[in-house]
Design an enzyme around this catalytic site. Structure first.
Site, PDB file in Angstrom:
ATOM      1  N   SER A   1      45.825   7.210  25.814  1.00  0.00           N
ATOM      2  CA  SER A   1      45.071   8.200  24.856  1.00  0.00           C
ATOM      3  C   SER A   1      44.864   8.012  23.419  1.00  0.00           C
ATOM      4  O   SER A   1      44.216   8.619  22.842  1.00  0.00           O
ATOM      5  CB  SER A   1      45.792   9.777  25.148  1.00  0.00           C
ATOM      6  OG  SER A   1      46.917   9.689  24.527  1.00  0.00           O
TER       7      SER A   1
ATOM      8  N   LYS B   1      49.427  12.830  19.810  1.00  0.00           N
ATOM      9  CA  LYS B   1      48.133  12.811  19.429  1.00  0.00           C
ATOM     10  C   LYS B   1      47.895  12.840  17.782  1.00  0.00           C
ATOM     11  O   LYS B   1      48.952  12.852  17.119  1.00  0.00           O
ATOM     12  CB  LYS B   1      47.193  14.084  20.050  1.00  0.00           C
ATOM     13  CG  LYS B   1      47.677  14.504  21.327  1.00  0.00           C
ATOM     14  CD  LYS B   1      46.552  13.600  22.164  1.00  0.00           C
ATOM     15  CE  LYS B   1      46.547  13.755  23.685  1.00  0.00           C
ATOM     16  NZ  LYS B   1      45.935  12.881  24.456  1.00  0.00           N
TER      17      LYS B   1
END
Length: 297
Positions: free
Chosen positions: A93, A169
């Site tokens: 990701s 993230k």
């Protein structure tokens, strides 16, 4: 007559010897002879003493090893809990910035001094609930014994975590920000300022999902750098707080890709976030000092 006189005149008188009083001889007993061991016996004794000393030193060292191990484990556990922790990246990701299998070091110290998470920071945070289901992960498969050993080493911080319920993230917006996708050029904007995002995975659009989110205070809007393969805040807009995460759930800031060596790099705040208006929050970072070096993703 003459001859007698001549002889008498030359005669010497007899000498009288006077003896000095003699001192009594001291009474002495038999002189003791020191007991001496044969040369062979003394060498044998020295060898025995040397062996005894070596045994004592060896025993002392063996007794110190468990203590040193316990101290080392305690130090490692303290480092993991309060200073720095390594994390294993099982998903893509954050590609290409952070790849599958990378180990990143997470700074857990600065939050203790009141520092705040800033836009552009890469953070590790606890799963807010159900986020990991949307992450395409590749967990490592190890034999049973190897897995148990790794779990112990991971617990004390000597190995990076591979299966904790954590995500990584990039922070796009902080409390009070308005994050929007997208402007006329397809760029994400924060408080009206468009972001130039060279860290986004090549071939990905900044976002295929249209949204406008006002980030509540104490919360963060996060996105992965691999926008086409990241179940981030955009995929939880219909949930409470519009997909933002609680700052309290942040484990720490990822600062370095430590492994593999050919991918070693520092993770710094990209320059594009310096153009986002909000002087009050940016001034807050000046209290702890901005990270030096050329800003890179």
């Amino acid at each position: 007559m003459g001859n007698r006189r001549r002889r008498g005149r030359g005669r010497r008188e007899p000498e009288h010897w006077v003896e000095a009083p003699s001192r009594p001889a001291p009474v002495r007993g038999p002189t003791p002879t020191p007991a001496r061991e044969p040369d062979g016996g003394s060498r044998a004794e020295r060898r025995r003493l040397a062996r005894r000393v070596k045994r004592r030193r060896r025993t002392r060292r063996v007794g110190e090893v468990p203590l040193l191990v316990v101290v080392a484990l305690c130090i490692a556990l303290l480092l993991k809990t309060f200073l720095v922790q390594a994390f294993f990246i099982p998903s893509g990701s954050m590609e290409q910035t952070i790849r599958i299998g990378d180990r990143v070091l997470v700074d857990k110290l600065t939050p203790w001094f009141g520092s705040k998470v800033e836009r552009g920071d890469v953070v590790v945070f606890k799963d807010p609930g159900g986020w990991l289901k949307g992450e395409a992960t590749r967990p490592p498969r190890d034999p049973v014994v190897v897995k148990q050993v790794k779990e112990v080493l991971t617990f004390i911080g000597l190995l990076p975590s591979a299966d904790e319920q954590d995500l990584i993230k990039r922070v796009i917006g902080v409390g009070g920000d308005t994050v929007t996708c997208c402007d006329t050029k397809g760029r994400i904007t924060v408080n009206g300022a468009p972001l130039d995002e060279p860290y986004v995975n090549p071939g990905n659009a900044p976002s295929e999902i249209r949204f406008t989110v006002r980030v509540p205070e104490g919360r963060l809007f996060v996105m992965g750098d691999h926008r086409a393969n990241s179940a981030d805040s955009r995929f939880h807009l219909d949930e409470g707080f519009e997909g933002t995460i609680d700052e309290e759930g942040v484990v720490g800031e990822a600062v370095v890709i430590a492994w593999p060596y050919d991918h070693w790099r520092r993770l710094e705040q990209p320059a594009t976030f310096l153009t986002v208006p909000d002087q009050a929050r940016r001034g807050r970072r000046g209290a702890r000092g901005r990270r030096g070096g050329t800003p890179v993703a």
